[in-house]
Design an enzyme around this catalytic site. Structure first.
Site, PDB file in Angstrom:
ATOM      1  CD  GLU A 159      38.549  47.042   1.934  1.00 12.09           C
ATOM      2  OE1 GLU A 159      39.441  46.254   1.560  1.00 12.09           O
ATOM      3  OE2 GLU A 159      38.693  47.782   2.930  1.00 12.09           O
ATOM      4  CB  CYS A 183      45.188  45.547   4.061  1.00 10.81           C
ATOM      5  SG  CYS A 183      45.781  43.964   4.728  1.00 10.81           S
ATOM      6  CG  HIS A 207      40.631  44.691   4.662  1.00 15.52           C
ATOM      7  ND1 HIS A 207      40.947  44.897   3.339  1.00 15.52           N
ATOM      8  CD2 HIS A 207      41.601  43.882   5.166  1.00 15.52           C
ATOM      9  CE1 HIS A 207      42.060  44.230   3.046  1.00 15.52           C
ATOM     10  NE2 HIS A 207      42.474  43.612   4.134  1.00 15.52           N
TER      11      HIS A 207
END
Length: 254
Positions: free
Chosen positions: A201, A113, A199
């Site tokens: 994660e 990002c 993202h």
């Protein structure tokens, strides 16, 4: 047994309080992604999920210390609420450090990002606010042919949380994919970096917390928030992307 991967997480922001308490910063969020991705990889002799990582956290917003590039194997540039196009001193330091890291003969970079945008800025392309507005929660990322080869899929479903973008691909960088709201969704330079605008994660819990908080603050409208909350908890390819990251970091290791 292979030595642990020495990964320095450059924390470009601090998570919301309840997320921070659960994970201990974005370093903890990525530690969880890497551990679960290593389980999925299924090669403990190459990368043990519990002992195969040496992860350090670096607060680069309020601190000015950076890891010695000769003492790490990889860098993670995290997401952030800050704007990658601004000229705040810490952002300018990060851009210069990223240039050095890209030029290092061994260190590899994962840009997420804001971190994806910083890599773009370090390579001299424009980053800034998108005219298309926010891209939030699980969205489709249409892959290029090289993106399909790298990820082993025709399309990725990835958590998103951004309104800033990289406007174009730097020279000699492999495009990985796009979406209707963002033409530059990922960049790849073999032996150097993989970046994604999304993202991998982020979990449904994390995204739900961010959307709910930003809705209360008036950053997201009620309509945008409700639509995004519905998509925050759907299945996504975070771990599949994480395994690609790990394979990339393990390439050519002695």
């Amino acid at each position: 047994m292979a030595p642990p991967l020495r990964i320095a997480v450059l924390e470009c922001d601090t998570p919301l309080d309840n997320i921070n308490a659960k994970y201990e910063g974005y370093g903890g969020v990525f530690k969880e992604l890497f551990r679960e991705s290593a389980k999925r990889l299924g090669h403990p002799e190459k990368l043990d999920p519990d002992t195969g990582f040496e992860i350090s956290r670096w607060d680069i917003v309020d601190g000015d210390k950076y890891p010695n590039l000769d003492e790490v194997d990889a860098l993670v540039l995290t997401g952030s609420k800050h704007n990658s196009f601004e000229d705040q001193p810490w952002i300018l330091r990060l851009v210069e450090y990223t240039k050095k890291a890209i030029g290092h003969p061994r260190v590899r970079i994962l840009g997420i990002c804001f971190g994806h945008q910083i890599v773009g800025r370090a390579l001299g392309v424009k980053v800034g606010r998108s005219d298309a507005g926010w891209e939030i929660a699980v969205c489709d990322m249409d892959l290029t042919e090289q993106g399909k080869k790298l990820f082993g899929k025709d399309k990725l479903h990835i958590q998103q949380m951004h309104q800033d973008i990289v406007y174009e691909y730097p020279a000699n960088v492999t495009p990985l994919g796009s979406s209707p709201r963002c033409a530059v969704q990922g960049m790849y330079l073999p032996g150097k970096f993989i970046t994604v605008q999304g993202h991998p994660e982020f979990t449904g819990y994390i995204v739900t917390e961010i959307i709910s908080t930003r809705s209360k603050l008036g950053i997201f409208s009620k309509e945008v928030s409700e639509d995004a909350l519905d998509r925050a908890v759907v299945e996504h390819d975070g771990l599949a992307i994480g395994t690609v990251f790990l394979n990339f970091l393990l390439e050519d290791r002695e």
